[in-house]
Write an enzyme that holds these catalytic residues in place. Structure first.
Site, PDB file in Angstrom:
ATOM      1  N   CYS A 159       0.806  -1.181   0.000  1.00 19.28           N
ATOM      2  CA  CYS A 159       0.000   0.000   0.000  1.00 19.28           C
ATOM      3  C   CYS A 159       0.852   1.248   0.000  1.00 19.28           C
ATOM      4  CB  CYS A 159      -0.947  -0.018   1.173  1.00 19.28           C
ATOM      5  SG  CYS A 159      -0.205   0.121   2.789  1.00 19.28           S
ATOM      6  N   GLU A 192      -5.070   0.541  -2.508  1.00 22.16           N
ATOM      7  CA  GLU A 192      -4.282  -0.112  -3.551  1.00 22.16           C
ATOM      8  C   GLU A 192      -4.807   0.344  -4.907  1.00 22.16           C
ATOM      9  OE1 GLU A 192      -1.697  -1.683  -2.909  1.00 22.16           O
ATOM     10  OE2 GLU A 192      -1.889  -2.844  -1.061  1.00 22.16           O
TER      11      GLU A 192
END
Length: 217
Positions: free
Chosen positions: A2, A101
């Site tokens: 992330c 994401e």
């Protein structure tokens, strides 16, 4: 995994998740954090055994050359590789409301997704770092291979611990081997999470606000 985090609750709400509401020196403050789009290189609220602090997301050893600063560390290598050797014993938990994401869905730009726990609780991410109160302070989040349907969003995921394991992770007397096994095999499974498309606006770190985590069609 992330490149952005979300922390919008107050630090007390995160601490209460661990069942240790009076255990920390709070250097973060009492108000809700209201940070929906946290980028690397900026301060993030995290929990250590003795304190709740704001620490920069990103770290590299003093001997490293070049501009690269790590924001994540692979669970498969972190306990043994030379890069993170000095900070492996210094464990922390980064409590987040979720993370983002980006997925290549064939469009001109990659589509952002928001990932969070299905039960509404914070995700307690395993982390290590340097915490000496100087300009070198920083942390990285430990990641593992993604599982189940989460693979379709990204092939890596943060190691998210249960509340009980998160407390054990921070304990200074936790043996190194036990910490390694925790990172490798005891993270929460994919079915504990949900993920959905969100606005492209999250791509700009200057954008903040609850609208960034709202699902879009």
């Amino acid at each position: 995994m992330c490149g952005r985090l979300s922390q919008y609750r107050g630090i007390h709400e995160f601490v209460e998740t661990l069942g240790m509401p009076d255990a920390w020196r709070n250097d973060v403050g009492d108000k809700p954090l209201l940070r929906y789009n946290i980028a690397p290189g900026t301060p993030v609220a995290l929990l250590r055994w003795e304190a709740a602090d704001l620490v920069k997301w990103g770290w590299r050893p003093h001997w490293a050359t070049g501009p690269v600063t790590s924001i994540n560390a692979r669970a498969e290598k972190v306990a043994h590789g030379p890069y993170f050797r000095s900070i492996w014993p210094h464990r922390a938990v980064v409590p987040v409301d979720g993370w983002f994401e980006w997925v290549d869905e064939g469009a001109t730009k990659k589509q952002p997704y928001f990932i969070r726990r299905r039960d509404g609780h914070p995700s307690l991410c395993a982390a290590i770092g340097e915490f000496y109160g100087n300009e070198r302070d920083g942390f990285v989040i430990i990641t593992a291979d993604a599982q189940g349907g989460m693979v379709d969003v990204h092939d890596r995921r943060p190691v998210v611990l249960s509340a009980q394991l998160a407390v054990a992770w921070m304990a200074p007397d936790l043996p190194s081997l036990a910490a390694e096994q925790m990172a490798l095999s005891q993270g929460e499974p994919a079915e504990r999470f949900e993920w959905y498309r969100v606005s492209m606006a999250v791509g700009n770190a200057r954008n903040q606000g609850a609208e960034l985590i709202q699902p879009i069609p």
